[in-house]
Design an enzyme around this catalytic site. Structure first.
Site, mmCIF file in Angstrom:
data_model
loop_
_atom_site.group_PDB
_atom_site.id
_atom_site.type_symbol
_atom_site.label_atom_id
_atom_site.label_comp_id
_atom_site.label_asym_id
_atom_site.label_seq_id
_atom_site.Cartn_x
_atom_site.Cartn_y
_atom_site.Cartn_z
ATOM 1 N N LYS A 181 30.147 10.249 12.709
ATOM 2 C CA LYS A 181 31.018 9.594 13.693
ATOM 3 C C LYS A 181 31.644 8.320 13.130
ATOM 4 O O LYS A 181 31.982 7.397 13.857
ATOM 5 C CB LYS A 181 30.269 9.283 14.988
ATOM 6 C CG LYS A 181 29.552 10.458 15.629
ATOM 7 C CD LYS A 181 30.468 11.639 15.837
ATOM 8 C CE LYS A 181 31.542 11.373 16.863
ATOM 9 N NZ LYS A 181 32.442 12.551 17.082
ATOM 10 N N GLY A 192 34.270 8.619 10.602
ATOM 11 C CA GLY A 192 35.628 8.940 10.188
ATOM 12 C C GLY A 192 35.657 9.810 8.952
ATOM 13 O O GLY A 192 36.673 9.868 8.244
ATOM 14 N N GLY A 227 37.682 12.389 19.455
ATOM 15 C CA GLY A 227 38.297 11.357 20.277
ATOM 16 C C GLY A 227 38.043 11.520 21.755
ATOM 17 O O GLY A 227 38.902 11.210 22.586
ATOM 18 N N ARG A 228 36.880 12.022 22.097
ATOM 19 C CA ARG A 228 36.554 12.167 23.516
ATOM 20 C C ARG A 228 36.473 10.790 24.175
ATOM 21 O O ARG A 228 36.020 9.829 23.548
ATOM 22 C CB ARG A 228 35.212 12.877 23.681
ATOM 23 C CG ARG A 228 35.134 14.256 23.039
ATOM 24 C CD ARG A 228 33.733 14.818 23.239
ATOM 25 N NE ARG A 228 33.581 16.113 22.597
ATOM 26 C CZ ARG A 228 33.140 16.280 21.353
ATOM 27 N NH1 ARG A 228 32.824 15.233 20.628
ATOM 28 N NH2 ARG A 228 33.022 17.483 20.835
ATOM 29 N N HIS A 239 34.918 7.773 25.946
ATOM 30 C CA HIS A 239 33.532 7.312 26.013
ATOM 31 C C HIS A 239 33.125 7.024 27.455
ATOM 32 O O HIS A 239 33.944 6.573 28.261
ATOM 33 C CB HIS A 239 33.355 6.047 25.172
ATOM 34 C CG HIS A 239 33.445 6.302 23.702
ATOM 35 N ND1 HIS A 239 33.315 5.295 22.761
ATOM 36 C CD2 HIS A 239 33.651 7.447 23.007
ATOM 37 C CE1 HIS A 239 33.434 5.813 21.560
ATOM 38 N NE2 HIS A 239 33.639 7.108 21.673
#
Length: 406
Positions: A162, A164, A369-370, A372
């Site tokens: 998580k 990149g 890109g959910r 948060h």
């Protein structure tokens, strides 16, 4: 009435002969058109050289002499590739477009550059800098001609989850001298017993001067991984994409929540005792962010100059700038630049104007890109206090302040 022609004599009329010649002409024309069409299709799919192709030499060793491609390390003068290598590159065919695992979106600061429409402007001399070389699937001309060979990776993206890593790999695959496995091999943490021959067979074919890469983010936190990679090659270049550990932990939890909606709240998992403010270091989402502790294990097996720490936040704000550092570290010519990206306001992340193996723009996948979940501000402040000493030690070890404590 004319007398019949003697037996065995040829007909005097030219009409049958004209039809025969016409049929032969049509056949030749069809064959020519078919050949031209096949040649055009091959020409459209063939990989062309993007400007002058160079290797690097240094330390008295010829670039690629080990058969493993170009490695970073020390200043080196660019040298022209042999003509045979250029001919091999011209024979290589771009892979057919295919679905790949989606790249990772990082929730860093809002990018300062404006969105521009897709479409890659060609570089001077028609270099085709937007094209890329990636894992070549069976059936391409390069494999049919048995060009190139499979090598163990000279560079590995070892972490962090998580942070990149998918974005970095997708961006690097634009470079014509980078060949990478799309899926995560998980060799040094899950499949080490299968042996190096099995691992090498997972790699794509490479030509002289090309670098073989793979990425598996869990390597960074796997205790056995440093020694195992060092045993494979002490010269392996290691890339670590790091990100604000608090944001990274929330992103990690968000990914798990999308798969298991019934898991406990972030707050209950992050603390052993919420009242006392005791953070649960055993929870993987927290433990991964202790970068300094993990780095100590790697520095026992690799010198610091063989690790490059890529900022996940800067990868969002300035992808070309961060990719410039990576290309220098890998000993590659700087080909990936601003012209390869446009910022997608909807995704909140830079996208490629041309993805590898395709002429279409490529943005990161829907699973990345959910949004948060809302986390109590006091919880986030407590986590920042917890991580602060680890972050400062990490800054000292790497010689770079990533600015996570502001």
């Amino acid at each position: 009435m004319a007398p019949p022609a003697p037996a065995g004599s040829h007909p005097t009329s030219t009409e049958p002969l004209s039809r025969s010649v016409f049929r032969k002409f049509l056949l030749m024309l069809c064959s020519l058109l078919t050949s031209l069409y096949v040649f055009y299709c091959l020409a459209e799919r063939c990989q062309t050289l993007s400007g002058p192709v160079v290797g690097r030499s240094g330390g008295g060793k010829e670039a690629g002499a080990s058969g493993r491609g170009v490695l970073a390390g020390g200043a080196g003068e660019p040298v022209a590739w042999p003509a045979v290598a250029r001919r091999k590159r011209l024979l290589q065919v771009q892979p057919w477009p295919r679905r790949r695992p989606p790249a990772l979106r990082d929730d860093g600061e809002v990018a300062a550059w404006e969105e521009e429409p897709p479409g890659l402007a060609g570089s001077p001399g028609g270099s085709g800098a937007g094209s890329s070389v990636s894992e070549t699937p069976p059936g391409t001309l390069a494999l049919l001609l048995d060009e190139g060979s499979k090598q163990l990776p000279q560079a590995i993206i070892i972490g962090v989850k998580k942070g990149g890593t998918r974005a970095l790999l997708e961006f690097l695959r634009v470079h014509p001298d980078v060949r990478a496995v799309g899926a995560e091999p998980h060799f040094f943490d899950r499949s080490y017993d299968k042996g190096l021959a099995w691992y090498r067979d997972l790699m794509p074919r490479t030509l002289e001067g090309q670098i073989t890469m793979e990425k598996t983010p869990s390597y960074f936190v796997t205790r056995e991984a440093p020694a195992r990679i060092s045993a494979m090659s002490k010269d392996t270049k290691l890339l670590v994409v790091v990100r604000d550990p608090v944001t990274r932990a929330v992103s990690d939890y968000t990914q798990t929540l999308s798969k298991r909606p019934d898991i406990p709240s972030f707050e209950s998992l992050a603390f052993r005792n919420r009242t006392a403010g005791l953070v649960d270091r055993a929870w993987s989402a927290i433990q991964i962010g202790l970068y300094a502790e993990h780095l100590e294990r790697w520095l026992r097996h690799f010198p610091a100059h063989q690790l490059l720490f890529v900022s996940g936040e800067r990868l969002v704000r300035d992808p070309a700038g961060e990719l410039g550092r990576v290309q220098d570290f890998l000993g590659l010519k700087r080909i990936i630049s601003d012209k390869h990206f446009y910022f997608n306001q909807t995704k909140g992340f830079p996208c490629l104007k041309k993805a590898e193996g395709s002429g279409r723009p490529h943005c990161l996948g829907k699973t990345k890109g959910r949004p948060h979940p809302e986390i109590d501000g006091q919880v986030l402040r407590r986590l920042r206090d917890f991580y602060r000493p680890f972050n400062r030690k990490f800054y000292q070890m790497t010689g770079h302040d990533f600015g996570w404590d502001g």
